[in-house]
Write an enzyme that holds these catalytic residues in place. Structure first.
Site, PDB file in Angstrom:
ATOM      1  N   LEU A 221      43.835  99.824 -30.866  1.00 41.32           N
ATOM      2  CA  LEU A 221      43.783 100.162 -32.298  1.00 41.32           C
ATOM      3  C   LEU A 221      42.588 101.069 -32.523  1.00 41.32           C
ATOM      4  O   LEU A 221      41.474 100.700 -32.164  1.00 41.32           O
ATOM      5  CB  LEU A 221      43.519  98.900 -33.131  1.00 41.32           C
ATOM      6  CG  LEU A 221      44.634  97.909 -33.441  1.00 41.32           C
ATOM      7  CD1 LEU A 221      44.048  96.751 -34.238  1.00 41.32           C
ATOM      8  CD2 LEU A 221      45.747  98.579 -34.239  1.00 41.32           C
ATOM      9  N   HIS A 222      42.801 102.225 -33.095  1.00 38.50           N
ATOM     10  CA  HIS A 222      41.636 103.061 -33.419  1.00 38.50           C
ATOM     11  C   HIS A 222      41.859 104.009 -34.592  1.00 38.50           C
ATOM     12  O   HIS A 222      40.965 104.743 -34.974  1.00 38.50           O
ATOM     13  CB  HIS A 222      41.199 103.869 -32.196  1.00 38.50           C
ATOM     14  CG  HIS A 222      42.132 105.000 -31.881  1.00 38.50           C
ATOM     15  ND1 HIS A 222      43.328 104.814 -31.248  1.00 38.50           N
ATOM     16  CD2 HIS A 222      42.046 106.326 -32.137  1.00 38.50           C
ATOM     17  CE1 HIS A 222      43.943 105.973 -31.110  1.00 38.50           C
ATOM     18  NE2 HIS A 222      43.197 106.910 -31.648  1.00 38.50           N
ATOM     19  N   ARG A 223      43.072 104.019 -35.172  1.00 40.37           N
ATOM     20  CA  ARG A 223      43.323 104.925 -36.303  1.00 40.37           C
ATOM     21  C   ARG A 223      42.406 104.561 -37.466  1.00 40.37           C
ATOM     22  O   ARG A 223      42.334 103.380 -37.848  1.00 40.37           O
ATOM     23  CB  ARG A 223      44.755 104.779 -36.812  1.00 40.37           C
ATOM     24  CG  ARG A 223      45.790 105.225 -35.874  1.00 40.37           C
ATOM     25  CD  ARG A 223      46.074 106.710 -35.979  1.00 40.37           C
ATOM     26  NE  ARG A 223      46.648 107.107 -34.724  1.00 40.37           N
ATOM     27  CZ  ARG A 223      46.281 108.156 -33.998  1.00 40.37           C
ATOM     28  NH1 ARG A 223      45.338 108.967 -34.402  1.00 40.37           N
ATOM     29  NH2 ARG A 223      46.862 108.423 -32.854  1.00 40.37           N
TER      30      ARG A 223
ATOM     31  N   ARG B 266      34.977 103.423 -31.961  1.00 41.83           N
ATOM     32  CA  ARG B 266      35.075 103.413 -33.431  1.00 41.83           C
ATOM     33  C   ARG B 266      35.432 102.007 -33.925  1.00 41.83           C
ATOM     34  O   ARG B 266      34.836 101.492 -34.865  1.00 41.83           O
ATOM     35  CB  ARG B 266      36.172 104.401 -33.876  1.00 41.83           C
ATOM     36  CG  ARG B 266      36.524 104.308 -35.355  1.00 41.83           C
ATOM     37  CD  ARG B 266      37.819 105.040 -35.656  1.00 41.83           C
ATOM     38  NE  ARG B 266      37.673 106.491 -35.732  1.00 41.83           N
ATOM     39  CZ  ARG B 266      37.242 107.158 -36.801  1.00 41.83           C
ATOM     40  NH1 ARG B 266      36.920 106.515 -37.900  1.00 41.83           N
ATOM     41  NH2 ARG B 266      37.144 108.475 -36.790  1.00 41.83           N
TER      42      ARG B 266
ATOM     43  N   ASP C  98      48.353 101.706 -32.155  1.00 36.98           N
ATOM     44  CA  ASP C  98      48.506 102.740 -33.181  1.00 36.98           C
ATOM     45  C   ASP C  98      48.260 104.125 -32.568  1.00 36.98           C
ATOM     46  O   ASP C  98      48.099 105.107 -33.277  1.00 36.98           O
ATOM     47  CB  ASP C  98      47.582 102.474 -34.383  1.00 36.98           C
ATOM     48  CG  ASP C  98      46.103 102.462 -34.015  1.00 36.98           C
ATOM     49  OD1 ASP C  98      45.754 102.780 -32.858  1.00 36.98           O
ATOM     50  OD2 ASP C  98      45.289 102.130 -34.907  1.00 36.98           O
TER      51      ASP C  98
END
Ligand code: UD1
Length: 369
Positions: free
Chosen positions: A209-211, A244, A287
């Site tokens: 997940l990083h969006r 992030r 994502d």
């Protein structure tokens, strides 16, 4: 033969660019009529986000590193442009190749186009139709100023046609990310990542997940992560967290008490470890764009935790489900996947390991190398 080989200036910047450029560099390197130069913008710079990939994928050391690092979109994009312009002036390339949809992609494409150097965009035509994604802006703008549009899947062809791209610019070549996957799958099987993490094949989920839309807002993230914790009660979930995401989770207080639940947070993995982790997973939750494609070739069910995908062929062939962020929808999709035993899906057209060779063919033919 012309007097000198065509000079191809290839650009990379962020993690997903590295697996895309590796086969392009290799295909160009095998042609007498081409000379490949590599520029790294330095958008990603951590050992585990950059250097490790060069090593594992045998990408030559960049000829130039612009070392831009992290910043806001405007500052980062501007810094890349400012530092890339003199490189183009000095190298005098016949074409600049950019890949994917990151800030480095649009920044370098824009510099080249303004210096009247032809631009080749690898992975052209993909559209999520969601302009809140920075990648969608980067993709649309890059395609608009590119001279070669190298397309991975049928939706790319129809999107470019609908936007009025000249037909002679568009080339359906397949998927360079899959070139890299197929070239490295054997090697990845030798990774010890499952043993190191104490996992059994097909008995865990892998997640990324990083969006910004999923990980930058505390409430959105909490709702999404709640569903993941629920899954982790049933099946181990391994989560190599992007920097992030890790920074945000720390700020949201996830490393206090038992807020991770059973989710196993680990450092970002190298290419080969992550490839094995995906290949042997019961399912993948993500994502990312590229992972939707990689799971399709690995025939591992993928749940995409977003409202849209720019890679609809992965859904069409039956490997990927776009399930959004609603916990109920995610859990329902999870149960459906777990109920199915012998999952399989066909490979999309031209995802056969030879996309980069097709790109080299087109560049040499059109530019006269
Ligand atoms: C970028 C791409 C995204 C891609 C993703 C893959 C853009 C707009 N986004 O997002 O499309 O899917 O890469 O990873 O280009 N950081 C580090 N070390 C690094 C790199 C980043 O700690 O080596 C941290 C920094 O705090 C940075 C943050 O991660 O501010 C975000 O990095 P950035 O390159 O701006 O965007 P990504 O989220 O990585």
């Amino acid at each position: 033969m012309p007097e000198r080989p065509i000079r191809v200036l290839n650009v990379v910047g962020a993690r997903p660019n590295f697996m895309k450029i590796a086969p392009v560099m290799r295909a160009l390197g095998a042609r007498e009529g081409a000379q490949a130069v590599l520029v790294h913008t330095g958008q990603h710079y951590d050992e585990r986000m950059s250097h490790l990939f060069f090593e594992q994928l045998a990408i030559p050391r960049p000829d130039v590193n612009l070392e831009v690092g992290s910043a806001s979109h405007a500052v980062q994009t501007a810094a890349i442009m400012q530092r890339f312009e003199p490189v183009v002036a000095e190298q005098e390339p016949d074409v600049v190749v950019v890949v994917g949809d990151v800030n480095s992609t649009i920044a370098c494409a824009l510099v080249a186009a303004k210096l009247h150097v032809p631009v080749a965009h690898v992975e052209a035509g993909l559209r999520s139709f969601d302009r809140r994604m920075p990648e969608e802006i980067n993709r649309r703008l890059t395609d608009a100023i590119s001279d070669f549009l190298f397309v991975t899947e049928p939706s790319g062809l129809s999107n470019l046609k609908a936007e009025g791209a000249a037909e002679e610019k568009v080339h359906f070549v397949g998927n360079v990310m899959i070139d890299t996957l197929l070239a490295n799958l054997e090697k990845a099987r030798a990774s010890r990542v499952l043993e190191d993490l104490g996992l059994q094949p097909r008995a865990y989920a892998a997640m990324t997940l990083h969006r910004p839309s999923n990980v930058d807002d505390g409430e959105t993230f909490a709702s999404l992560f709640g569903a993941i914790r629920e899954i982790a009660r049933d099946l181990p979930v391994v989560f190599p967290a992007h920097p992030r995401t890790r920074k945000n989770m720390e700020a949201f207080g996830y490393f206090e008490g038992d807020r991770l639940g059973g989710v196993r947070l680990v450092e970002p993995l190298g290419y080969l470890d992550f490839l094995r982790l995906m290949a042997e997973a019961r399912l993948v939750l993500t994502d990312s764009g590229g992972i939707q494609e990689e799971t399709t070739i690995l025939k591992v069910p993928c749940l995409t935790l977003r409202e849209s995908t720019e890679r609809p062929v992965t859904v069409d062939v039956g490997c990927n489900q776009v399930v959004g962020r609603d916990p109920e929808r995610i859990l329902a999709a999870y149960r459906r996947v777990m109920a199915e035993d012998d999952f399989t899906c066909p490979a999309p057209e031209k995802w056969d390991g030879h996309a980069a060779e097709r790109i080299a063919d087109v560049l040499l033919e059109r530019l006269g190398g």
